[in-house]
Design a protein around this motif. Structure first.
Motif, mmCIF file in Angstrom:
data_model
loop_
_atom_site.group_PDB
_atom_site.id
_atom_site.type_symbol
_atom_site.label_atom_id
_atom_site.label_comp_id
_atom_site.label_asym_id
_atom_site.label_seq_id
_atom_site.Cartn_x
_atom_site.Cartn_y
_atom_site.Cartn_z
ATOM 1 N N ARG A 1 48.990 24.830 71.847
ATOM 2 C CA ARG A 1 48.107 25.834 72.440
ATOM 3 C C ARG A 1 47.119 25.075 73.319
ATOM 4 N NH1 ARG A 1 49.577 30.961 72.073
ATOM 5 N NH2 ARG A 1 47.454 31.696 71.942
ATOM 6 N N GLN B 1 45.413 34.243 69.179
ATOM 7 C CA GLN B 1 46.753 34.221 68.608
ATOM 8 C C GLN B 1 47.504 35.445 69.109
ATOM 9 O OE1 GLN B 1 48.287 31.907 67.140
ATOM 10 N NE2 GLN B 1 46.620 30.556 66.547
ATOM 11 N N GLY C 1 43.639 25.091 75.623
ATOM 12 C CA GLY C 1 42.367 25.775 75.839
ATOM 13 C C GLY C 1 41.517 24.961 76.788
ATOM 14 N N ASN D 1 54.886 21.762 75.128
ATOM 15 C CA ASN D 1 55.728 21.643 73.936
ATOM 16 C C ASN D 1 57.139 21.213 74.335
ATOM 17 O OD1 ASN D 1 56.510 21.796 71.256
ATOM 18 N ND2 ASN D 1 56.763 24.014 71.280
ATOM 19 N N MET E 1 39.759 29.183 73.547
ATOM 20 C CA MET E 1 41.206 29.170 73.306
ATOM 21 C C MET E 1 41.755 30.577 73.458
ATOM 22 S SD MET E 1 41.981 26.016 72.444
ATOM 23 C CE MET E 1 43.603 26.214 71.737
ATOM 24 N N GLY F 1 51.013 25.880 77.236
ATOM 25 C CA GLY F 1 51.316 25.291 75.939
ATOM 26 C C GLY F 1 52.809 25.184 75.702
ATOM 27 N N LYS F 2 53.562 26.217 76.083
ATOM 28 C CA LYS F 2 55.018 26.180 75.930
ATOM 29 C C LYS F 2 55.628 25.076 76.774
ATOM 30 C CE LYS F 2 55.490 29.631 73.108
ATOM 31 N NZ LYS F 2 55.627 29.326 71.708
ATOM 32 N N GLU G 1 40.717 35.746 74.885
ATOM 33 C CA GLU G 1 40.247 34.436 74.431
ATOM 34 C C GLU G 1 39.238 34.551 73.304
ATOM 35 O OE1 GLU G 1 40.478 31.696 78.418
ATOM 36 O OE2 GLU G 1 38.796 33.085 78.277
ATOM 37 N N ASP H 1 54.207 23.414 67.831
ATOM 38 C CA ASP H 1 53.613 24.381 68.737
ATOM 39 C C ASP H 1 52.452 23.722 69.462
ATOM 40 O OD1 ASP H 1 53.324 26.883 69.983
ATOM 41 O OD2 ASP H 1 51.850 27.555 68.507
ATOM 42 N N ASP I 1 51.060 31.693 75.892
ATOM 43 C CA ASP I 1 50.448 30.487 76.439
ATOM 44 C C ASP I 1 51.529 29.689 77.172
ATOM 45 O OD1 ASP I 1 49.129 28.121 76.988
ATOM 46 O OD2 ASP I 1 48.455 27.774 74.941
#
Length: 80
Positions: A37, A11, A39, A22, A8, A18-19, A72, A35, A15
């Protein structure tokens, strides 16, 4: 023996995939998603018989090739 690597983004690392997911989920009325994320999972079949040694070797593989340590994080799971 099967070993699974879960890789992944750390933090704080952007990403974009991911956005995008979302945003798409919100467009499909899944407003409860806060949210996402993204991976990847790498499953390895290794010829090691010791779970401890298999985990050590998979960790070495992740550190040297499979995961980018700068951006990562990874987890190693011995499956069987």
């Amino acid at each position: 023996m099967k070993v699974r690597l879960i890789i992944m983004l750390k933090q704080g690392v952007l990403d974009p995939q991911g956005k995008a997911i979302n945003h798409a989920l919100h467009n499909l009325s899944f407003q409860e998603v806060q949210d996402v994320r993204v991976g990847r999972v790498v499953d390895l079949e290794v010829s090691e018989t010791s779970p401890e040694k298999a985990k050590v070797r998979a960790t070495e593989m992740a550190q040297q090739l499979l995961a980018n340590g700068v951006i990562e994080d990874f987890q190693v799971e011995v499956m069987a």
